[in-house]
Scaffold this active site. Structure first.
Site, short mmCIF file in Angstrom:
data_model
loop_
_atom_site.label_atom_id
_atom_site.label_comp_id
_atom_site.label_asym_id
_atom_site.label_seq_id
_atom_site.Cartn_x
_atom_site.Cartn_y
_atom_site.Cartn_z
N ARG A 232 -0.39 -24.00 -24.29
CA ARG A 232 1.01 -23.63 -24.37
C ARG A 232 1.17 -22.36 -25.20
NH1 ARG A 232 1.74 -26.26 -20.64
NH2 ARG A 232 3.15 -28.03 -20.27
N GLU A 261 8.57 -17.75 -21.14
CA GLU A 261 8.15 -17.59 -19.74
C GLU A 261 9.35 -17.68 -18.81
OE1 GLU A 261 3.69 -19.53 -20.40
OE2 GLU A 261 5.27 -20.72 -19.46
N HIS A 282 0.60 -18.22 -16.19
CA HIS A 282 0.75 -19.68 -16.25
C HIS A 282 0.37 -20.34 -14.92
CE1 HIS A 282 3.01 -23.03 -18.58
NE2 HIS A 282 2.07 -23.56 -17.81
#
Length: 315
Positions: A232, A261, A282
């Site tokens: 994360r 994000e 991601h």
């Protein structure tokens, strides 16, 4: 059963047939907050990956019975409100482990072999100009024999450890930062960093792990160390990482997650121009096989709920 998917685009608009078999399915690529109520007024089941369902929305959807989160984390759902309104919440865990493990070692292999730089040279025609059969412009390192430190030893961290051992690495499980006792089979956090050749992060983002790797931790690492974060954003302080890369405090980093994000234009990692950073958007979790497993798990969660059985229930 009326089922609504709020953000199918976040799971690559994968075939939702396993879910469609369970009721009347309505799917939206993306859903803005102000459109949730109108789209879900008749929904008995809502499927969301990142769309937030707060207390006001949950209270305004009297037909809602089940929220299925198309992910492991449920921080986008106000759980207490769901509980108060007798709305069940179920998530999915473990579906992406093979994908994340593969991505971890893909990025690490690229970094340690400098594949991205050699590929650029080949595309630029530099191999043709070489005075010998190959080019040896950039360092190539092996995983074998390296101290491979894992931060976060859940199912995912353990899976990464197994692959690291297969490469011949010396796996070290770091104890929690600041722990007063070191559990059997682990090494004190700072001590592990000091001897690390490779650090791979697989812990959740919590108040305890926010900025877990900051200036002091980069100072503890050796100059030849590599750090990989597929967990994360926020666990690694992004400006501290850029400083460490610029100052050659570490050899390189691979990052798949950012604090905010999608990435912001002012993020220091986005703006970093060095060859010792690999940044991906991601995607470690997102193999087509992992997403198919995710959809199947959601279908199983819905079917279990309809049958009166608890499965992957958070609430």
């Amino acid at each position: 059963m009326q089922i609504v998917v709020l953000d199918a685009k976040t799971i690559a608009n994968t075939d939702l047939t396993p879910i469609a078999k369970l009721g009347t399915l309505t799917s939206y690529d993306m859903t803005a907050y102000e459109d949730i109520l109108s789209r879900c007024e008749n929904a008995e089941v809502i499927i969301t990956n990142k769309v937030k369902l707060d207390a006001k929305l949950i209270a305004s959807l009297p037909k809602l019975k089940l929220i299925c989160v198309a992910a492991t984390g449920v921080n986008n759902i106000e759980l207490e409100a769901a509980k108060a309104h007798h709305v069940a919440v179920a998530n999915v865990a473990g579906y992406s482990t093979p994908s994340v493990v593969q991505h971890t070692f893909t990025m690490l292999g690229n970094l340690m072999t400098n594949i991205h730089r050699y590929q650029q040279d080949c595309q630029a025609g530099r191999w043709q100009q070489s005075p010998m059969f190959c080019r040896l412009d950039y360092d190539i390192s092996e995983i074998a024999g390296k101290h491979f430190v894992i931060i976060g030893h859940g199912a995912l961290g353990e899976a990464v450890a197994n692959v690291a051992k297969a490469f011949g690495a010396k796996v070290i499980i770091a104890e929690r930062k600041g722990a007063t006792q070191v559990r059997n089979g682990r090494m004190a956090f700072t001590e592990a960093l000091r001897i690390a050749d490779i650090v791979s992060i697989h812990c959740p983002l919590t108040a305890e792990t926010e900025n877990l790797i900051d200036d002091a931790e980069f100072a503890a690492l050796q100059g030849h160390a590599f750090i990989i974060n597929t967990a994360r954003g926020g666990i690694v302080n992004e400006q501290a990482l850029v400083n460490a890369l610029n100052n050659n405090q570490i050899a390189g980093a691979a990052v798949d997650v950012l604090t905010h994000e999608p990435a912001r234009t002012d993020n220091p990692l986005v703006n970093y121009q060095g060859d010792n950073l690999l940044l991906t958007p991601h995607i470690a979790w997102a193999s087509k096989e992992a997403i198919a497993r995710l959809v199947n798990e959601i279908a199983l969660n819905i079917n279990a709920f309809a049958s009166g059985t608890d499965r992957n229930r958070v609430v």
